[in-house]
Design an enzyme around this catalytic site. Structure first.
Site, PDB file in Angstrom:
ATOM      1  N   LYS B  91      78.053 -13.168  87.107  1.00  0.00           N
ATOM      2  CA  LYS B  91      78.558 -12.085  86.463  1.00  0.00           C
ATOM      3  C   LYS B  91      79.976 -11.679  87.108  1.00  0.00           C
ATOM      4  CE  LYS B  91      74.649  -9.768  88.130  1.00  0.00           C
ATOM      5  NZ  LYS B  91      73.965 -10.733  88.347  1.00  0.00           N
ATOM      6  N   CYS B 187      66.141   2.814  92.000  1.00  0.00           N
ATOM      7  CA  CYS B 187      66.508   1.702  92.597  1.00  0.00           C
ATOM      8  C   CYS B 187      66.033   1.614  93.953  1.00  0.00           C
ATOM      9  CB  CYS B 187      68.112   1.621  92.199  1.00  0.00           C
ATOM     10  SG  CYS B 187      68.848   0.387  93.078  1.00  0.00           S
ATOM     11  N   MET B 188      66.212   2.882  94.679  1.00  0.00           N
ATOM     12  CA  MET B 188      66.036   2.882  96.010  1.00  0.00           C
ATOM     13  C   MET B 188      65.804   4.093  96.613  1.00  0.00           C
ATOM     14  SD  MET B 188      69.590   3.709  96.015  1.00  0.00           S
ATOM     15  CE  MET B 188      68.949   5.033  96.666  1.00  0.00           C
ATOM     16  N   MET B 421      63.450  -4.313  94.564  1.00  0.00           N
ATOM     17  CA  MET B 421      62.603  -3.475  93.685  1.00  0.00           C
ATOM     18  C   MET B 421      61.264  -3.675  93.602  1.00  0.00           C
ATOM     19  SD  MET B 421      64.968  -1.721  92.835  1.00  0.00           S
ATOM     20  CE  MET B 421      66.576  -1.977  93.417  1.00  0.00           C
ATOM     21  N   GLY B 458      70.369  -2.238  94.607  1.00  0.00           N
ATOM     22  CA  GLY B 458      70.763  -2.934  93.121  1.00  0.00           C
ATOM     23  C   GLY B 458      71.832  -2.680  92.652  1.00  0.00           C
ATOM     24  N   GLN B 459      72.504  -1.442  92.909  1.00  0.00           N
ATOM     25  CA  GLN B 459      73.694  -0.930  92.441  1.00  0.00           C
ATOM     26  C   GLN B 459      74.983  -1.058  93.388  1.00  0.00           C
ATOM     27  OE1 GLN B 459      73.065   1.809  89.143  1.00  0.00           O
ATOM     28  NE2 GLN B 459      71.394   2.581  90.385  1.00  0.00           N
TER      29      GLN B 459
END
Lengths: 252, 923, 319
Positions: B91, B187-188, B421, B458-459
């Site tokens: 990516k 996400c968290m 996650m 995750g972000q």
């Protein structure tokens, strides 16, 4: 006189006819050989015989093409670098998705696609090879798309972890195994580089072979033969002496 | 520290000089010919290189961006970035292409009929003025009718820090509404609760260098191989460097790529991770492997109530018939056999979820109580209940669990636990997080190199923006919370606001915003950097709600997403390299970049959108008195936000001042001029400053304003210019005297620790609690625990939805390496789309056979909440055990998340996308 | 494209062998009349294009009956209704000669097709099914329009040499010799499965037929035509010849792609066009001013020559 001359004329014409036919035949067979060898690297549908057998048996009816649910197969139009009218596919465009029921083989009326092929995993359409200089994973990037999309991953393509040396990141190196790779080309299609760094080719173009006289010691266990059958020594009286050429030649 | 060895520095210097085309050869160890270097330089004539950050996951890889003629022509992994040292995942390799999708939005679009906004109209091109006019009109109508709680912003963990700051300040200080919540909630948020309740301060104590120090690494519900690819390359490197001594253990519910180099793969039944942790804790206690010194000095034991519900709505008139049975469990459950043993009760007992609203409640307990709590979690009990693969023998599974416990306990072995996650998106996600710390704290294996529980994000800026800036419904910058009067005071001082401007009532979290739109209690929403209508569980409801006639939905996005499609107004947004920004990754590393290219068409950055919207509100419109039902706070009349206009006038503001003047373009901020010092800008543009045209540099001014919150607060950030500096590749906060902090809470590395203490868990939140036993509070007197971390006992609880006769399979959703989130960017990269064009459903081949299905068949996946079609995959990267299915959520044509139960961890309000029950049949 | 309407204006009234005056063929002025003259060409195009359409429809648009694909493949080999195999017997013969084992399916298919053409009249293939026929018909029609003379004379029997050569070369080279160069398969295949360079071969045939040799490909060289010619020698459906009515006006010969088959003397003896080379195209029937010619069964020719007229009128009524 007339009969003679007409006979000669007949003979001449017959010889000419035969010669013309022979010439035509030669040119024709030359063309055929050209065509048949037009593209030995074409990737054939599953179950295709070796190129000679396939070329002979394929009637070019396109029924395999029609029955391919993914529009993978096409019949070589004239002028393509593939034997005219025969089915083939370009993995980078549409690969073979390895249908479990192999409809293309079932459709083949002549058996150019071998009807005894029961498991698609056993087909050998080609062999994927990796250009390790341009493979992102070999370089060190976390790509390995080929591995993850491979329909028989961990058999046809496996990942080895190599140190990168430049930093504390392992390289995830994909390796293709010819004993499992069907040449379906899903990897080639998915390869994200501008020109695919993994490509399906006919194995004979790339595969070497180690000598028949040598076996890899660690592959198959062959213990020392217990009941050795010692052959009788042959009488060597009649064998001519050897080595004389070198021994007697030139100055010492 | 991740320094390169001196023998390699020569190669590295060469490496720096050449560029992308040449780097491959260096990596392979081949020196590059001068001709090749010359050719590369020639090919790159006119290119300008600058440092930046990857747009995607929470790893936070550095990249270099080359531009020419206002276009990105190439990118490369930044060889100087310590996270990735020049590498990228696939990516990251395509960062340069995400900006150039064919359908990039370049004009504001509004639903219209006859030249006017119409809810049932088609989208038409409008000007920015028209767009803001309608937005303002709709906002003011709702704001007038319903007050601050009628409006909302759905933000993001992909906001840059200035963006998150603008929106948080605008909502909280300007509109006096706490209804701003990011997708990072999903996400968290569970990780945050874990951090705050355990340590009193957010974010990991360790950093990525733990990988190079650890002997044993355990992944819990984290497919790092695909979801944190570059970190996984570091883990793998550690493993291959010392195969015999480095141990990797993967705990998962579905065999995945992370298992590939793991020494032990433990397949557990969804939800039973809670029991496995307790088994390890029990072993630690039983074998007396507790680091008594550490625990006695630095920890206390704690627990909380069990009957806290599942974050669902107990009832809803909008519920589909099929989902009512699960929804009823929100109010009362019947304990099953395992749950009963785990909670020391009897099976079949009905338990009212009476602590639903008080899930965060907790109290200190004694070690003996803790011991009593973990006592039922014997190997026999846990092995049997947690075995996730029916084909595995109980003995084998039990042996693995024992090995896992051994690995944690092993003396002298450093252990790092990673999770994402699988642990966070969990009906008891906060508990699961706390259990991680329980293990590490008991063993004294926390906050030192190689030893620690490490929550991955995750972000790209879930930490840097969503958490640190506080774009959550309950948060203020630097770990402060809206319901704490002191925190509000501090914030009001920093922001120069009249006292009581800030609303003490916690706002609606993201799921609640969506539910409220359905219920009609929120009628105006602005979605930014986020695609909630594809990503949220049970989205069929929210999609319908968005289209209800009295809701107004604005979506800012660079691309036409599912959320844009259900919106009323779409604002075209600038993407990452089209603006100045900063992100903060999972190891507390803050990284900044400059604007590299201009956005296309009329697209504008989110900072500008926020500022421009702020211009449309005068103080008198927002700082007057408001009714806020449910508001209850010391110093406030119940249900009321007082007018602060008089106080504002006293402070020198005028009721006619706009929020833009008061909150953003303050006199101080306006001194940060644009055009700016060239030493910082290096000639780079700023489309936002240029469009504002009033001569200030908002990103820098606002970042440095925000920074003031962090100083002296154990969150210390460096200033804007430092992060932009060419020589800096991000710094891990707290940054003290320009020096980053490697391991927090550890005297050796963290200057916030009192000298001589060795360790100190100095976080200030929740540092005094009542005391009690396992079941209840026995003394309400708050007992202080300054400097200590809490070791929680949290029991196993059963998932509210489990496979039954009708919905007979587990359904979990998640990611694949090739795509990111809802695929709005990666699916527009042709190569990534070609590689993985659509989401498949992974299923065990025997399960497929049983249903008469073949690989590649089109199948229906159905849950109580709806159904979607997907292609079946029975081989490949994921190898689910029997009874389990997995579908990635990146594909908008397979909107799988809408089938997920909108259950959340009742503490963190984070949705559980991993445990729905589904049936699968031929389409 | 139409039937030749090149009428010869008689200066003097000639009498035929039957004593009747030789009348020229006159193209009717009405559309109905014209359509009547063109009827076989219309039927043939319908059959040719219709079969092509069936192939195309099945491959590209998924035509099927009761869930079974209608007609998959092409003229080389195909499957009807998903069950009935059909195959080009000449192609199969060649493959057989390459000494490779064939699947039963294709052999049965070849047998079925061989049987059909044996019944219908061998070279019926050429004028009713072969797609090249449309190309060569066009060339032939243009050639007559433009009155182009042959460049040289070539024996029509040469195709039998080519036929023999195809079979011999198949044995020698190990590949189906004609199948690999056949412009017929090429055209049909490319029409169905995608156009390649095959059009060049087709253009070649067109130019050859137009400018070099009349009916050059079909009438002189094509071994497939020759193969069906052999089959046609025993075919039951023939063009019957009503000897008494013929005035030897030769209108039929002018339009015939295989003019040699219209040997009046031989026709008069057996009461039909007996040669296997006749393609049963029906062109001669519609230009005959005396209704001497008509489709009929081989057996009829010996029973009653007159009834042939009846048969023809029956056929006409039936269509």
């Amino acid at each position: 006189m007339t009969s003679k001359s007409s006979r000669r004329e007949f003979l001449t014409r017959s010889v000419q006819g035969v010669a013309l036919t022979a010439t035509g035949g030669l040119v024709w067979s030359y063309l055929l050989q050209q065509q048949a060898h037009a593209a030995p690297h074409a990737i054939r549908p599953p179950g295709a015989y070796d190129e000679a057998g396939f070329n002979a048996k394929c009637i070019k009816c396109g029924q395999c093409v029609r029955d391919c649910p993914y529009d993978t197969l096409k019949l070589a139009p004239t002028g393509e670098m593939v034997a005219i009218g025969t089915p083939y596919f370009i993995p980078r465009e549409i690969p073979c998705y390895m249908c479990e029921d192999i409809p293309c083989v079932k459709a083949c009326p002549t058996g150019a696609l071998d009807h005894s092929l029961e498991k698609i995993e056993e087909s050998r359409m080609g062999l994927a090879v990796i250009d390790i200089e341009n493979c992102l994973s070999w370089i060190g990037l976390r790509c390995e798309i080929c591995h993850r999309v491979c329909p028989i991953l961990d058999k046809a393509i496996t990942i080895e972890h190599h140190p990168r040396k430049l930093s504390k990141h392992a390289r995830f190196v994909p390796l293709v195994h010819s004993d499992a790779c069907t040449g379906c080309g899903v990897c080639e299609k998915a390869c994200p580089t501008e020109i695919a760094a993994i490509r399906v080719v006919q194995p004979e173009l790339v595969q070497g072979k180690i000598g028949e006289h040598y076996r890899l010691g660690w592959k198959i266990d062959t213990p020392i033969t217990q009941e050795f059958k010692a052959p009788k020594r042959k009488d060597g009286k009649d064998t001519p002496a050897t080595g004389l050429d070198y021994l007697n030649q030139g100055e010492i | 520290m991740d320094k390169l060895s001196p023998t390699l520095s020569q190669t590295r210097r060469e490496f720096l000089k050449t560029s992308v085309a040449a780097s491959a050869a260096v990596t392979a160890g081949v020196s590059i010919s001068s001709a090749a270097i010359a050719a590369t330089k020639e090919a790159e004539a006119g290119w300008q290189w600058d440092k930046s950050v990857c747009r995607f996951c929470g790893v936070g890889c550095g990249i270099m961006v080359a531009t020419k003629d206002d276009k990105i022509v190439a990118t490369k992994g930044d060889p100087d970035a310590p996270v990735n040292r020049g590498l990228n995942c696939i990516k990251g390799y395509f960062n340069g292409k995400i900006l150039y999708g064919k359908d990039r939005l370049t004009k504001p679009l509004m639903r219209m009929k006859d030249g006017k906004f119409a809810k049932d109209g088609k989208f038409h091109e409008v000007t920015w003025d028209q767009a803001f006019d309608e937005m303002e009109k709709q906002f003011k109508k709702t704001y007038k009718d319903m007050g601050p709680h009628g409006v909302s912003v759905i933000g993001s963990g992909q906001y840059t820090i200035p963006e998150g700051y603008v929106m948080a300040k605008l909502m909280k200080a300007g509109f006096r509404s706490n209804n701003i919540d990011p997708n990072a909630r999903h996400c968290m948020a569970s990780a945050v609760v874990g951090f705050i309740q355990t340590f009193g301060i957010d974010e990991p104590s360790g950093n990525y260098d733990d990988i190079e120090h650890a002997d044993t690494m355990v992944t819990w519900g984290a497919n790092m191989a695909e979801c944190h690819p570059i970190l996984w390359a570091r883990v793998s490197d550690r493993k291959i460097a010392d195969e015999d001594n480095i141990k990797l253990i993967n705990l998962t519910t579905c065999s995945n790529q992370t298992s590939d180099i793991a020494d032990i793969e433990i397949i557990f039944k969804p939800g039973t991770d809670l029991a496995i942790s307790n088994y390890i804790a029990r072993e630690i206690v039983k074998r007396d492997a507790i680091d008594h010194d550490f625990v006695d000095k630095h920890c206390v034991y704690a627990t909380g109530p069990y009957d806290i519900g599942y974050g669902m709505r107990g009832t809803s008139k909008y519920a589909f018939d099929a989902e009512k049975d699960i929804q009823a469990k929100e109010l009362e459950i019947t304990l099953d056999k395992d749950e009963a043993i785990a909670q020391r009760r009897t099976a079949g007992e009905k338990v009212k979820q009476s602590n639903r609203g008080k899930a965060m409640k907790h109290w200190q307990i004694s070690f003996d109580e803790f011991k009593k709590g973990v006592e039922p979690y014997t190997l026999e009990f846990v092995a049997e209940m947690s075995k996730g693969d029916v084909d595995e023998s109980l003995e084998s599974h039990a042996a693995k669990l024992k090995e896992l416990a051994d690995a944690y306990i092993a003396k002298g072995k450093k252990v790092t636990s990673f999770w994402t996650m699988g642990t966070n998106q969990h009906y008891r996600g906060s508990w699961a997080n706390e259990q991680m710390y329980t293990l590490h704290l008991l063993l004294g294996k926390q906050a030192m190199p190689g030893n620690g529980a490490f929550s991955l994000t995750g972000q790209p800026s879930a930490c840097g923006t969503a958490r640190e800036v506080g774009t959550f419904a309950h948060r203020l910058p630097a770990d402060m919370v809206v319901f704490n009067g002191k925190h509000r005071d501090i914030s009001e001082r920093h922001w120069n606001l009249p006292a009581k401007t800030l609303n003490p009532k916690v706002g609606a979290h993201i799921t609640k915003i969506l539910r409220s739109m359905e219920d009609g209690t929120i009628k105006w929403a602005w979605v930014q950097v986020n695609n909630p209508f594809q990503a949220s569980g049970n989205a069929n409801h929210w999609i319908a709600a968005a289209r209800k006639s009295d809701n107004f939905l604005v979506v800012s996005d660079p691309y036409p997403t599912v959320s844009a499609k259900v919106a009323d107004l779409i604002l075209p947004t600038a993407m990452i390299y089209e603006k100045w920004g900063l992100y903060g990754n999972a190891e507390r590393r803050t990284q900044g970049w400059r604007q590299q290219v201009n956005p296309p068409g009329e697209a504008m950055g989110d900072v500008w959108q926020g500022l421009e919207f702020a211009k449309r509100f005068k103080l008198k419109e927002v700082w007057g008195e408001h009714k806020v039902p449910g508001l209850k706070s010391k110093g406030f009349t119940d249900g009321e936000l007082p007018s602060v206009l008089d106080a504002a006038v006293k402070m020198g503001y005028s009721p006619e001042d706009t929020l833009y003047d008061v909150l953003f373009a303050t006199a101080k901020n306006k001194k940060v001029a644009w055009p700016h010092d060239n030493a910082v800008t290096k000639g780079h543009g700023n489309h936002i400053a240029e469009k504002l045209g009033d001569g200030w540099f908002p990103e820098k001014a606002l970042f440095d304003e925000y920074r003031q919150f962090t100083l002296g607060n154990a969150h210390d950030l460096a200033d804007f210019d430092t992060y932009i500096d060419d020589g800096i590749r991000g710094l891990k906060w707290p940054v003290i005297n320009g020096k980053e902090t490697q391991w927090r809470f550890n005297e050796k590395y963290d200057s916030y620790v009192t000298k001589g203490n060795g360790f100190e868990f100095y976080g200030k939140a929740l540092k005094a609690t009542p005391t009690g036993n396992l079941d209840k509070v026995t003394s309400k007197d708050k007992k202080k625990l300054a400097g200590r971390a809490k070791i929680f006992f949290r029991p196993y609880a059963a998932p509210p939805e489990q496979p039954d006769d009708n919905y007979d399979l587990w359904l979990s959703t998640g990611r694949v390496l090739e795509h990111w989130h809802t695929g709005t960017m990666t699916r527009r990269v042709p190569e990534l789309h070609r590689a993985v064009p659509s989401a498949q459903i992974w299923m065990h081949p025997t399960d497929a056979d049983k249903r008469g299905l073949q690989r590649d068949d089109l199948v229906w996946v159905e849950t109580r909440r709806g159904k979607v079609k997907a292609r079946l995959e029975t081989s490949g990267r994921n190898r689910p055990p029997k009874g389990y299915t997995f579908v990635p959520f990146f594909d908008e044509s397979v909107m799988i998340n809408k089938l997920c139960l909108d259950v959340t961890c009742p503490m963190s309000k984070e949705q559980d996308f991993k445990k729905s029950a589904a049936k699968v049949y031929k389409a | 494209m139409a039937v030749d309407n090149n009428t010869v204006k008689p200066d003097t009234v000639k009498l035929g062998p039957n004593g009747k005056p030789v009348r020229p063929f006159v193209m009717p002025s009405t559309l109905v009349g014209k359509l009547k003259v063109w009827r076989y060409i219309i039927y043939r195009r319908i059959v040719q294009l219709g079969s092509l359409l069936l192939f195309l429809g099945t491959v590209h648009w998924g035509w099927s009956i009761a869930g079974e694909p209608l007609l998959i493949g092409n003229l080389s080999s195909s499957t009807l209704f998903g069950i009935v195999p059909l195959a080009d017997p000449f192609a199969v013969l060649q493959i057989f000669l390459t000494q490779h084992l064939l699947e039963q399916e294709v052999v049965i298919g070849a047998g079925i097709v061989l049987l059909i053409y044996t019944l219908l009249g061998g070279r019926v293939w050429c004028s009713w099914a072969c797609p090249i026929n449309m190309v060569s018909d066009l060339a032939s029609w243009l050639r007559r329009k433009l009155s182009i003379k042959d460049s040289f004379i070539l024996s029509r029997n040469i195709r039998y040499v080519v036929l023999a050569l195809s079979l011999i070369l198949s044995v020698i080279t190990g590949i189906a010799a004609f199948e690999w160069v056949s412009p017929i398969s090429m055209l049909h295949r490319e029409l169905i499965f995608g156009i390649g360079m095959g059009w060049m071969a087709i253009l070649g045939i067109f130019i050859f037929d137009l400018l070099v040799l009349r009916d050059g490909w079909c009438g002189h060289l094509c071994p497939l035509g020759a193969f069906y010619g052999v089959v046609g020698k025993v075919a039951p459906i023939r063009i019957l010849f009503d000897t008494p009515t013929c005035t030897h006006c030769s209108e039929c010969v002018r339009v015939c792609p295989e003019p040699k088959v219209l040997n009046f003397k031989k026709a008069a003896e057996v009461g039909m066009i007996a040669s296997g080379d006749c393609t049963n195209c029906g062109r001669c029937i519609t230009v005959c001013p005396e209704n001497t010619l008509a489709f009929g069964l081989r057996v009829q020719s010996n029973i009653s020559k007159k009834s042939s007229n009846k048969l023809e009128s029956n056929l006409r009524r039936a269509t």
